[in-house]
Scaffold this active site. Structure first.
Site, short mmCIF file in Angstrom:
data_model
loop_
_atom_site.label_atom_id
_atom_site.label_comp_id
_atom_site.label_asym_id
_atom_site.label_seq_id
_atom_site.Cartn_x
_atom_site.Cartn_y
_atom_site.Cartn_z
N SER A 46 0.86 -0.97 0.33
CA SER A 46 0.12 -0.22 -0.21
C SER A 46 0.75 1.54 0.42
O SER A 46 0.39 1.91 -0.03
CB SER A 46 -1.20 -0.19 1.26
OG SER A 46 -2.44 -0.67 1.16
N LYS A 49 -0.25 3.93 -2.64
CA LYS A 49 -0.87 4.63 -2.35
C LYS A 49 -0.39 6.40 -2.40
O LYS A 49 -0.65 7.84 -2.92
CB LYS A 49 -1.91 4.66 -1.52
CG LYS A 49 -2.85 3.08 -1.69
CD LYS A 49 -3.58 3.24 -0.82
CE LYS A 49 -4.58 2.07 -0.52
NZ LYS A 49 -3.78 0.93 -0.28
N SER A 106 -6.21 3.10 4.03
CA SER A 106 -5.26 2.74 2.63
C SER A 106 -6.68 1.95 1.64
O SER A 106 -6.55 0.62 1.34
CB SER A 106 -4.68 1.37 3.81
OG SER A 106 -3.58 1.41 2.26
N LYS A 208 3.62 7.30 5.08
CA LYS A 208 2.14 5.88 4.97
C LYS A 208 2.51 4.86 5.36
O LYS A 208 4.00 4.68 5.87
CB LYS A 208 1.61 6.34 3.33
CG LYS A 208 0.26 5.14 3.35
CD LYS A 208 -0.46 4.89 2.32
CE LYS A 208 -2.28 4.62 2.28
NZ LYS A 208 -1.10 3.05 3.49
#
Length: 478
Positions: A46, A49, A106, A208
């Site tokens: 993720s 992203k 997420s 993140k």
């Protein structure tokens, strides 16, 4: 010469067995402070992203879209695997809210919503992501989708992720707040940021997390202290807590005034780190194999330390006006995050003022499970018997007996019999879809042979002729 030769010989062997990658750099200069397997190829999960957010926000900055632009959830977006918001196809959401949901929760479906809205399709947006990566100098990175779900060809490295983090800081300072939101509230549900540095490590201000079985637990984090900002990258950690502890340890070392820092070898800048040609490690067995006690996910919450004790100790110092002692990185991450008001996110067009709360309430009401009406309760009572009878039936279930509801059409004609250990026999309800009345059957076992069952008909009360238990059939239509 011998020592340097040994270093050269050992380095490839170490990289070939990489299970974690670490990198710490200065945000302003790109100077590398620590590096381990930093140019080893890795699955981004993720962390993908971050590029989705960068490309989307650059489109906002260039005037192609605005934060208020409405995008529609497509069937493709709705079909993405969790973590996701779970909106139905046709639901509309602003760019602003989609970004917040994607970066804090997420949400994989929101990543696809943004990709289709900005790039026209997943493939079109992935092409923009790859072109942007090349422009930024992310030479080890390639993208196939906007959310990081497992896919062949979705690869990056700690080096490239640090370059991307610097680009977000320097190219999009007016939108950087998106990467350090502590929590969001959708309807009545509050979701904390999976980045455990935020609200725990002093000065933590962004970025993140990511996880898939093959990559392990990944994190890009940053913090600012005394005007100095550092970026830490951790790939392949064993848990969500451990990736944050690793990052906190690096950040703490980077901010410390080390009088012996001049003894460290010069590592150059992040752009000049030499890539390693290799296949990304696959950590599936370690992360998701049978030896793992709990299912692994990006929402991993394996806090080993006692958060209540840690928080209470800090509060006791604050109450006496004494500065609490510096916590170890592990204790920082184990502690509860600093209190903060969650950012409200919602579907539909941009709202302001009280209309935001109204939109949140509308979302909560729409997503709440439907309440049973009085008529449906009565119907349920007729088909399933009184609550007292159901409670009695439950209390008579043998230890270890398994009870489950089935929607299988074949189950309409099955007879469900509950036998209580002992000499007596109890009645159990037998029902099926379309049955007009429930009929009570009484069964009992003796000397291993089934005996006769007697039932009363609801209409006439006439007794039926006993049948062998093995040939008994449901009276609900068979």
């Amino acid at each position: 010469m011998l020592v340097s030769g040994l270093i050269i010989a050992v380095a490839p062997v170490r990289a070939a067995h990489a299970t974690e990658a670490h990198l710490l750099i200065e945000a302003d200069t790109g100077k590398v402070l620590e590096a381990e397997n930093a140019t080893y190829p890795w699955y981004p999960a993720s962390l993908t992203k971050l590029m989705t957010a960068y490309v989307t926000l650059m489109a906002v900055k260039q005037g192609r879209i605005t934060l208020d632009t409405l995008f529609t959830v497509s069937p493709t977006a709705a079909a993405q695997s969790p973590s996701k918001m779970g909106f139905r196809p046709g639901t509309q959401v602003t760019v602003d809210n989609a970004l917040k949901m994607m970066l804090v929760k997420s949400a994989n479906d929101m990543a696809v919503v943004l990709a289709e809205g900005v790039g026209g399709s997943i493939d079109g947006f992935s092409a923009e992501m790859n072109a942007t990566a090349q422009r930024l100098g992310m030479t080890q990175t390639s993208y196939v989708n906007p959310n990081g779900l497992p896919a062949d060809g979705q690869i990056t490295s700690a080096r490239d992720l640090a370059i991307l983090a610097r680009a977000i800081i320097h190219d999009l300072p007016e939108y950087e707040y998106f990467v350090h939101i502590p929590s969001i509230r959708y309807g009545r549900k509050v979701t904390q940021n999976f980045n455990k540095l935020i609200g725990r490590f002093p000065g933590a201000d962004g970025f993140k997390t990511g996880f898939i079985c093959a990559s392990g637990y990944n994190l890009v984090g940053s913090a600012t202290q005394n005007g100095k900002r550092l970026i830490a990258v951790v790939l392949g950690a064993s848990s969500g807590t451990m990736r944050a502890v690793r990052a906190a340890q690096m950040l703490e070392r980077g901010f410390a005034n080390n009088t012996l820092s001049w003894l460290r070898p010069a590592l150059g800048t992040v752009d000049n780190l030499a890539p390693i040609a290799a296949t990304p490690p696959n950590l599936r067995d370690e992360m998701c194999g049978p030896k793992r006690k709990h299912p692994a996910s990006d929402e991993d919450d394996d806090v080993a330390a006692n958060t209540t004790t840690t928080g209470a100790a800090v509060m006791s110092f604050l109450a006496t006006g004494v500065q609490p002692p510096a916590l170890r990185p592990a204790d920082m991450i184990a502690a509860a995050p600093a209190p903060s008001d969650p950012i409200i996110v919602y579907t539909g067009p941009t709202r302001t003022g009280a209309a935001i709360a109204a939109a949140a309430e509308a979302d909560a009401a729409r997503d709440a499970p439907p309440k049973a009406t009085k008529r449906s309760k009565i119907a349920h009572g007729k088909r399933g018997g009184s609550s007292a009878a159901q409670t009695e039936a439950k209390s008579e279930t043998r230890p270890g007996a398994k009870s489950e509801a089935s929607t299988d059409p074949k189950s309409r004609h099955r007879v469900s019999v509950t036998i209580k250990p002992g000499a007596g026999a109890k009645s159990s309800a037998v029902q099926g879809d379309g049955a007009k009345a429930t009929n009570a059957k009484t069964t009992h076992a003796k000397d291993g042979h089934a005996k006769s069952a007697r039932a009363k008909q609801a209409a006439g009360g006439a007794a039926t002729k006993p049948k062998p238990a093995e040939n008994a059939k449901s009276e609900s239509g068979q």
